[in-house]
Design an enzyme around this catalytic site. Structure first.
Site, PDB file in Angstrom:
ATOM      1  N   GLY A  69     -18.763  26.509  33.055  1.00  0.00           N
ATOM      2  CA  GLY A  69     -17.896  25.454  32.649  1.00  0.00           C
ATOM      3  C   GLY A  69     -17.205  26.040  31.356  1.00  0.00           C
ATOM      4  O   GLY A  69     -17.269  27.055  30.687  1.00  0.00           O
ATOM      5  N   SER A  70     -16.665  24.738  30.653  1.00  0.00           N
ATOM      6  CA  SER A  70     -16.175  24.955  29.323  1.00  0.00           C
ATOM      7  C   SER A  70     -14.468  24.612  29.310  1.00  0.00           C
ATOM      8  O   SER A  70     -14.202  23.815  30.007  1.00  0.00           O
ATOM      9  CB  SER A  70     -16.489  26.103  28.491  1.00  0.00           C
ATOM     10  OG  SER A  70     -16.328  25.704  26.908  1.00  0.00           O
TER      11      SER A  70
END
Length: 218
Positions: A186-187
């Protein structure tokens, strides 16, 4: 299900670990409840890992005015800002937050040439922190289309996502929707657009990388 190359070794290692763990539990722990719990937890966690590293088929219609989402996730920022690293001018910033459940492939938002690339080591603030765009580990990519329009985008690591991968360098030609990188677990991805671009998304909209049109160039 197709698995991304970034996850194949990881998934193999985790499979060996889970198989070994369950072998030990089923041979040395007599309580059937514990055996069942460990088996169930192993299956659920492994399925989540498969979800993280899936690689769905993506066909991006070529449209010279369209700016496609570079990532799957949720739009968390739409604002006018100054891009200080390379463009040195006012831009419209669109930020897409990628949760651990999203596809982690990053795709080129426009067709063109990579005119600038830089990797920045940095911190691992949570992805929604205001300073994550300038202080976290990140890459900066600038693409220029055949009309001379430049679009800058950044892969930004977060508190959980600490592995940014990129597959481009300056001078590369990319098609719209072509994979340029990957962020493990993610991020966030920021896109900096010209001020005259027409924004096609709103805050909290869900995006699909290489499919959702987030803006149209003038």
């Amino acid at each position: 299900m197709t698995i991304h190359k970034e996850g194949r070794t990881f998934l193999l290692v985790m499979a060996i670990i889970f198989i070994g763990l369950n072998y030990v539990v089923f041979n040395y722990v007599s309580m059937s409840l514990i055996q069942s719990l460990v088996l169930a937890a192993s299956i659920v966690i492994y399925l989540l890992f498969l979800q993280f590293f899936r690689l769905p088929k993506c066909v991006t219609p070529e449209d010279p005015k369209a700016v496609y989402a570079p990532a799957e996730g949720k739009v968390v920022v739409i604002e006018k800002t100054t891009e200080d690293e390379y463009l040195k001018d006012e831009r419209i910033q669109i930020s897409i937050f990628m949760s651990p459940l999203n596809v982690h492939v990053n795709r080129a938002p426009i067709k063109g040439k990579v005119s600038f690339f830089k990797y920045h080591p940095g911190k691992y603030l949570v992805a929604w922190h205001p300073k994550s765009s300038t202080e976290n580990e990140r890459t900066t990519v600038v693409m220029e289309n055949d009309k001379g329009v430049k679009v800058l985008f950044r892969q930004i690591a977060g508190a959980v996502a600490r592995r940014i991968k990129w597959y481009v360098k300056e001078g590369d030609e990319l098609a719209q929707g072509e994979e340029f990188g990957f962020i493990k677990f993610g991020s966030r991805v920021d896109v900096f657009l010209p001020l005259d671009a027409k924004i096609e998304v709103n805050i909290n909209d869900k995006t699909t990388g290489g499919k959702t049109v987030i803006a149209r160039l003038a």
